[in-house]
Design a protein around this motif. Structure first.
Motif, PDB file in Angstrom:
ATOM      1  N   VAL B  24       0.775  -0.961   0.178  1.00 23.13           N
ATOM      2  CA  VAL B  24      -0.173   0.062  -0.177  1.00 23.13           C
ATOM      3  C   VAL B  24       0.572   1.417   0.031  1.00 23.13           C
ATOM      4  CG1 VAL B  24      -1.695   1.289   1.340  1.00 23.13           C
ATOM      5  CG2 VAL B  24      -1.904  -1.007   0.725  1.00 23.13           C
ATOM      6  N   VAL B  25       0.926   2.212  -0.763  1.00 24.25           N
ATOM      7  CA  VAL B  25       1.259   3.083  -0.551  1.00 24.25           C
ATOM      8  C   VAL B  25       1.123   4.934  -1.038  1.00 24.25           C
ATOM      9  CG1 VAL B  25       4.027   2.399  -1.910  1.00 24.25           C
ATOM     10  CG2 VAL B  25       2.183   3.097  -3.585  1.00 24.25           C
ATOM     11  N   VAL B  26       1.211   5.994  -0.937  1.00 25.98           N
ATOM     12  CA  VAL B  26       0.448   7.088  -0.604  1.00 25.98           C
ATOM     13  C   VAL B  26       1.240   8.062  -1.961  1.00 25.98           C
ATOM     14  CG1 VAL B  26      -0.418   8.544   0.263  1.00 25.98           C
ATOM     15  CG2 VAL B  26      -0.992   6.508   0.929  1.00 25.98           C
ATOM     16  N   GLY B  27       0.812   8.619  -2.223  1.00 28.18           N
ATOM     17  CA  GLY B  27       1.578   9.755  -2.588  1.00 28.18           C
ATOM     18  C   GLY B  27       1.450  10.527  -4.264  1.00 28.18           C
ATOM     19  N   PRO B  28       1.955  11.175  -4.355  1.00 28.21           N
ATOM     20  CA  PRO B  28       1.347  11.619  -6.177  1.00 28.21           C
ATOM     21  C   PRO B  28       0.988  12.174  -7.020  1.00 28.21           C
ATOM     22  CG  PRO B  28       3.821  12.987  -5.232  1.00 28.21           C
ATOM     23  CD  PRO B  28       3.172  11.506  -4.430  1.00 28.21           C
ATOM     24  N   ALA B  29       0.003  11.686  -7.775  1.00 31.20           N
ATOM     25  CA  ALA B  29       0.193  11.006  -8.845  1.00 31.20           C
ATOM     26  C   ALA B  29       1.209  11.409  -9.798  1.00 31.20           C
ATOM     27  CB  ALA B  29      -1.260  10.970  -9.592  1.00 31.20           C
ATOM     28  N   LEU B  30       1.673  10.908 -11.306  1.00 37.99           N
ATOM     29  CA  LEU B  30       2.330  11.419 -12.528  1.00 37.99           C
ATOM     30  C   LEU B  30       1.678  10.532 -12.583  1.00 37.99           C
ATOM     31  CD1 LEU B  30       5.946  11.324 -12.894  1.00 37.99           C
ATOM     32  CD2 LEU B  30       4.469  10.613 -14.454  1.00 37.99           C
ATOM     33  N   VAL B  31       1.148  11.226 -14.067  1.00 33.72           N
ATOM     34  CA  VAL B  31       0.105  11.046 -14.753  1.00 33.72           C
ATOM     35  C   VAL B  31       1.451  10.947 -15.711  1.00 33.72           C
ATOM     36  CG1 VAL B  31      -2.006  11.080 -16.773  1.00 33.72           C
ATOM     37  CG2 VAL B  31      -2.303  12.148 -14.289  1.00 33.72           C
ATOM     38  N   LEU B  32       1.247   9.604 -17.054  1.00 37.14           N
ATOM     39  CA  LEU B  32       1.779   9.766 -18.116  1.00 37.14           C
ATOM     40  C   LEU B  32       1.115   9.295 -19.486  1.00 37.14           C
ATOM     41  CD1 LEU B  32       4.479   6.988 -16.923  1.00 37.14           C
ATOM     42  CD2 LEU B  32       4.353   9.237 -17.173  1.00 37.14           C
ATOM     43  N   GLY B  33       1.923  10.715 -20.725  1.00 41.47           N
ATOM     44  CA  GLY B  33       0.831  10.295 -21.392  1.00 41.47           C
ATOM     45  C   GLY B  33       1.890   9.094 -22.030  1.00 41.47           C
ATOM     46  N   SER B  34       1.848   9.127 -24.014  1.00 38.31           N
ATOM     47  CA  SER B  34       2.541   8.453 -24.180  1.00 38.31           C
ATOM     48  C   SER B  34       3.751   9.163 -24.110  1.00 38.31           C
ATOM     49  CB  SER B  34       1.909   8.782 -25.804  1.00 38.31           C
ATOM     50  OG  SER B  34       1.674   9.518 -25.943  1.00 38.31           O
ATOM     51  N   LEU B 206       5.927  -7.944 -14.141  1.00 35.70           N
ATOM     52  CA  LEU B 206       7.233  -6.967 -13.762  1.00 35.70           C
ATOM     53  C   LEU B 206       6.586  -6.579 -12.737  1.00 35.70           C
ATOM     54  CD1 LEU B 206       8.107  -5.599 -17.452  1.00 35.70           C
ATOM     55  CD2 LEU B 206      10.025  -6.645 -16.126  1.00 35.70           C
ATOM     56  N   ALA B 207       5.805  -6.182 -11.960  1.00 33.11           N
ATOM     57  CA  ALA B 207       5.763  -4.870 -11.070  1.00 33.11           C
ATOM     58  C   ALA B 207       6.312  -6.313 -10.334  1.00 33.11           C
ATOM     59  CB  ALA B 207       3.857  -4.146 -11.206  1.00 33.11           C
ATOM     60  N   GLY B 208       5.127  -7.272  -9.974  1.00 34.32           N
ATOM     61  CA  GLY B 208       5.596  -8.214  -9.155  1.00 34.32           C
ATOM     62  C   GLY B 208       7.460  -8.482  -9.257  1.00 34.32           C
ATOM     63  N   ALA B 209       7.426  -8.353  -9.908  1.00 33.18           N
ATOM     64  CA  ALA B 209       9.332  -9.357  -9.852  1.00 33.18           C
ATOM     65  C   ALA B 209       9.933  -7.133  -9.890  1.00 33.18           C
ATOM     66  CB  ALA B 209       9.134  -9.058 -11.824  1.00 33.18           C
ATOM     67  N   LEU B 210       9.396  -6.666  -9.790  1.00 32.08           N
ATOM     68  CA  LEU B 210      10.359  -5.399  -9.344  1.00 32.08           C
ATOM     69  C   LEU B 210       9.603  -5.007  -7.713  1.00 32.08           C
ATOM     70  CD1 LEU B 210       9.821  -3.416 -12.712  1.00 32.08           C
ATOM     71  CD2 LEU B 210      11.737  -3.722 -11.805  1.00 32.08           C
ATOM     72  N   GLU B 211       8.753  -5.574  -7.378  1.00 29.52           N
ATOM     73  CA  GLU B 211       7.566  -5.283  -5.972  1.00 29.52           C
ATOM     74  C   GLU B 211       7.884  -4.315  -5.702  1.00 29.52           C
ATOM     75  OE1 GLU B 211      10.885  -7.181  -3.294  1.00 29.52           O
ATOM     76  OE2 GLU B 211       9.941  -9.464  -3.980  1.00 29.52           O
ATOM     77  N   ILE B 212       6.663  -3.358  -6.805  1.00 28.18           N
ATOM     78  CA  ILE B 212       6.513  -2.335  -6.671  1.00 28.18           C
ATOM     79  C   ILE B 212       5.012  -2.782  -6.574  1.00 28.18           C
ATOM     80  CG2 ILE B 212       6.098   0.074  -8.057  1.00 28.18           C
ATOM     81  CD1 ILE B 212       8.405  -0.295  -9.917  1.00 28.18           C
ATOM     82  N   PRO B 213       4.365  -1.585  -5.670  1.00 25.07           N
ATOM     83  CA  PRO B 213       2.823  -2.253  -5.864  1.00 25.07           C
ATOM     84  C   PRO B 213       2.258  -1.547  -7.379  1.00 25.07           C
ATOM     85  CG  PRO B 213       3.115  -0.539  -3.376  1.00 25.07           C
ATOM     86  CD  PRO B 213       4.776  -1.389  -3.980  1.00 25.07           C
ATOM     87  N   ALA B 214       1.405  -2.508  -7.241  1.00 31.87           N
ATOM     88  CA  ALA B 214       0.690  -1.621  -8.876  1.00 31.87           C
ATOM     89  C   ALA B 214      -0.827  -2.864  -8.965  1.00 31.87           C
ATOM     90  CB  ALA B 214       1.566  -2.217  -9.950  1.00 31.87           C
ATOM     91  N   VAL B 215      -1.573  -1.733  -9.286  1.00 32.23           N
ATOM     92  CA  VAL B 215      -3.215  -2.675 -10.372  1.00 32.23           C
ATOM     93  C   VAL B 215      -3.317  -2.117 -11.165  1.00 32.23           C
ATOM     94  CG1 VAL B 215      -5.267  -1.695  -9.553  1.00 32.23           C
ATOM     95  CG2 VAL B 215      -4.003  -1.675  -7.243  1.00 32.23           C
ATOM     96  N   VAL B 216      -3.989  -3.006 -12.210  1.00 30.84           N
ATOM     97  CA  VAL B 216      -4.278  -2.620 -13.675  1.00 30.84           C
ATOM     98  C   VAL B 216      -5.555  -3.272 -13.834  1.00 30.84           C
ATOM     99  CG1 VAL B 216      -1.402  -3.548 -13.760  1.00 30.84           C
ATOM    100  CG2 VAL B 216      -3.488  -5.315 -14.076  1.00 30.84           C
ATOM    101  N   GLY B 217      -5.959  -2.716 -14.745  1.00 33.45           N
ATOM    102  CA  GLY B 217      -7.461  -2.790 -15.128  1.00 33.45           C
ATOM    103  C   GLY B 217      -8.449  -2.005 -14.167  1.00 33.45           C
ATOM    104  N   LEU B 218      -7.842  -1.096 -14.628  1.00 38.81           N
ATOM    105  CA  LEU B 218      -8.953   0.162 -13.768  1.00 38.81           C
ATOM    106  C   LEU B 218      -9.785   0.728 -14.581  1.00 38.81           C
ATOM    107  CD1 LEU B 218      -6.124   2.657 -12.323  1.00 38.81           C
ATOM    108  CD2 LEU B 218      -7.708   0.948 -11.059  1.00 38.81           C
TER     109      LEU B 218
END
Lengths: 91, 593
Positions: B24-34, B206-218
């Motif tokens: 679980v993480v809390v932080g500022p959003a960085l929205v990435l376009g292409s 990859l997220a699992g491998a990097l161990e960064i909390p991640a959610v997909v398919g929002l």
């Protein structure tokens, strides 16, 4: 000194594809040649006739009855110009 | 009536997706376009408002001039129909709506021009996307284009990119390519969420491998988000909260702090063996997908790799992996593991992760979960299967490799798979290529038929590994990704406990080892139960290994047996899970949040 008039008319959209970019482009141009403020009302929404994005968001389709109003010294001629664009088939 | 552009400002947006990497993480959003723009500041100082408005106007004028220039150039080179694309852009750039709205946001609320531009244009794009008109939905991309042009002007040379971060951020994107994911700077990227993607997408893996909390398919939700908003990302449960209210924020911060404290404390277990209070050695292996993940297992003192999924080899690129591709990957893992065992599972591509190349083999399947997948696919595509088997056999020379067949549902399938393995050995022998002949051959137990015939299977296999995810799904006839029945998917269901017991007993009687490698064995609640049922081998996601060790080291076998006996006497999944949670709280209070 204030000769401003407010006028209103209903125009049937004749463009087959609805209120898409081509008629919007022409409409914005036609209205921008005038000083009157022109608004287009449709389906409970309203748009500044100078704002392409607001016009798009009206989602007006072929045959829609667009409710136009204009106010300003050249309101009448602004509406006529707008009507000319909207009632042309664009083909 | 009117346009509610600002409706989301200051209001919390909660989205649910698929949890693919815990934390679980809390932080500022960085929205990435292409183009991966980043909005540095949400607000400017009140004193700077006038200057900022001028800066915005300058940028807007420059953008209009640029577009006009492009229009002329393209008209000359390609013809007027292409130039028309730019006149649409120009029309939008000159839209008075944009000007007034952005100026108001800067002037009245001291938003930065970057933030205001992004917010206004994304709000408009979102409305276009939601009109249900395909043509207008496509125009949204023109709006995004305009946003990019403006941001490029506004940010100028100081434009920040993801490679160039200086503070922690949570990345929100429509999608991240595996390449982008792989190069995320994990020092600053504390989590990410994407609108698209599934549990088995590359990015998720990859997220699992990097161990960064991640959610997909929002689902589509980022059009109205500009960046800079506070985001809570819950990779344990798959939730993303954008612009949370105070109460929500407080709750999540507390759980985040707790998790961090526990994680740091558990690091001390990395170097110790897993042994119960009464001295019973327990083996904890890691589940991996990528060769690189071995390091995470080894660093945490795993006893080896209990499940090496090989699907990534098939999902990458556009061509079938060659024998050398397989071989290299396997050698890498085996070398890193030294003498520790590595269980290599053959192709387990399911209906949910079919690469386009072989999708036609699934054509018209009404019910892909019960269709051609895993070992069934391998047995029907012998050449494909043999390539993988050759590579495993050759790599096995370098370490303690074991081979495992997934989704075996009948004895015939297991025998056929083994026969093909023998064929491959013969081929290698004929060709004079070195390989290992005596490597153990086991199977996944994930179909109820395999449990019912566990005794018969136990005579033929060298080991069992229980894949609880599919076993639960097939036993309870429920698709856990379907929200309307997901509540039926329960690891604690008495039927599941009895199935595990059946397999453990069959293994015991025939002297075959049994491992549990599904998500159940990564969940600390179930460790006392599984130990009590007689399980001594667990295979879990690398990040959960420390927690598993903690449970093992704080319990004795008699105590685990008592817990298992009581759990097995309960007749509802809910009661079982509730009881186990209570027991875990007693044994390891820290692990229960």
């Amino acid at each position: 000194m204030d000769e401003s008039v407010t006028t209103r008319r209903i125009v049937k959209l004749a463009h087959r594809n609805g209120l898409h970019l081509t008629p919007i482009q022409l409409l914005v141009k036609a209205v921008s040649d005038h000083s009157a403020v022109v608004r287009v009302h449709f389906g409970g929404k309203s748009a500044n006739a100078r704002s392409a994005m607001e016009l798009m968001l009206l989602g007006a389709t072929f045959g829609a009855n667009l409710d136009l109003d204009a106010s300003g010294v050249d309101a009448e001629s602004a509406l006529s110009a707008a009507e000319a664009v909207l009632s042309a088939t664009g083909d | 009536m009117g346009f509610h552009l600002l409706q989301r400002i200051g209001s919390m947006q909660v989205r649910s997706g698929i949890a693919v990497s815990p934390g679980v993480v809390v932080g500022p959003a960085l929205v990435l376009g292409s183009e991966n723009f980043r909005i540095p500041n949400k607000f400017v100082s009140r004193d700077a408002v006038d200057v900022e408005i001028v800066r915005f106007n300058t940028a807007l004028n420059q953008v209009c001039a640029d577009i006009e220039e492009h229009e002329i150039l393209v008209g000359e080179q390609l013809g007027s129909q292409y130039a028309a694309i730019f006149s649409a852009h120009l029309l939008m750039a000159k839209d008075p709506r944009l000007l007034t709205e952005v100026e108001a946001m800067i002037g009245e609320e001291a938003y930065s021009p970057e933030y205001a531009v992004s917010k206004v244009l994304r709000g408009l794009a979102e409305q276009m996307q939601n009109l249900g008109d395909e043509y207008l939905a496509e125009r949204a991309s023109d709006v995004f284009d305009l946003e990019k042009r403006l941001l490029r002007k506004l940010l100028g040379e100081s434009r920040e990119e993801i490679g160039n971060l200086t503070q922690p951020v949570i990345i929100l994107a429509h999608d991240l390519t595996p390449g982008e994911t792989a190069t995320l700077n994990t020092e600053f990227v504390i989590g990410f969420a994407t609108e698209v993607g599934g549990r088995t997408s590359h990015t998720a893996i990859l997220a699992g491998a990097l161990e960064i909390p991640a959610v997909v398919g929002l689902g589509r939700c980022l059009a109205g988000v500009s960046g800079g908003e506070t985001v809570i990302l819950d990779g344990d449960h798959g939730h993303v909260v954008i612009d949370p209210d105070e109460a929500t924020l407080k709750r999540f911060r507390a759980s985040q702090e707790h998790n961090n404290r526990v994680r740091v404390r558990l690091q001390s277990l990395d170097t110790v063996e897993s042994e119960t209070q009464d001295g019973q050695r327990v083996y904890i292996y890691g589940n991996i997908e990528f060769p690189e993940e071995v390091t995470q297992c080894i660093n945490r003192g795993a006893d080896g790799v209990g499940l090496y999924r090989t699907e990534f080899l098939y999902l990458g690129g556009n061509k079938e992996p060659t024998e050398e591709d397989h071989y290299e990957a396997y050698c890498k893992v085996l070398n890193a593991c030294g003498d520790l065992p590595v269980v290599i599972r053959t192709l387990d591509i399911g209906a949910d992760k079919v690469p386009a190349r072989i999708r036609d083999r699934f054509a018209d399947s009404q019910n892909p979960m019960l269709g051609l997948r895993s070992i069934r696919l391998s047995l029907q595509s012998t050449p494909l299967f043999k390539v993988q088997l050759r590579a495993v056999l050759r790599a096995a020379v370098y370490g303690d490799a074991r081979i495992m067949f997934p989704l075996v549902s009948s004895l015939l399938e297991f025998r056929q798979a083994k026969m093909i393995l023998m064929d491959v050995m013969e081929d290698l022998e004929d060709e004079g290529i070195p390989f290992r002949r005596d490597l153990p051959v086991g199977m996944m137990v994930e179909v109820p038929s395999a449990v019912i015939l566990a005794e018969e299977f136990a005579r033929e296999v060298d080991f069992f590994s229980i894949g609880t995810n599919d076993l639960i799904q097939y036993t309870l006839a429920c698709d856990r990704s379907d929200p309307s029945v997901a509540n039926l998917y329960r690891s604690g269901d008495p039927s599941i406990l009895r199935m595990i017991q059946t397999v453990l007993e069959a293994g015991e009687r025939n002297g075959k080892t049994v491992t549990v490698c599904g998500q159940m064995s990564s969940d600390p609640r179930f460790i006392p139960l599984l130990l009590g049922l007689g399980l001594r081998q667990f295979s879990a996601s690398p990040h959960s290994i420390p927690r598993l060790k903690e449970v093992v080291r704080n319990i004795s076998i008699p105590e685990a047996e008592r817990i298992a006996a009581h759990a097995c006497s309960l007749d509802l999944a809910r009661d079982v899970e509730h009881y186990l949670l209570g027991e875990l709280g007693r044994i390891c209070p820290d692990l229960v949040v």
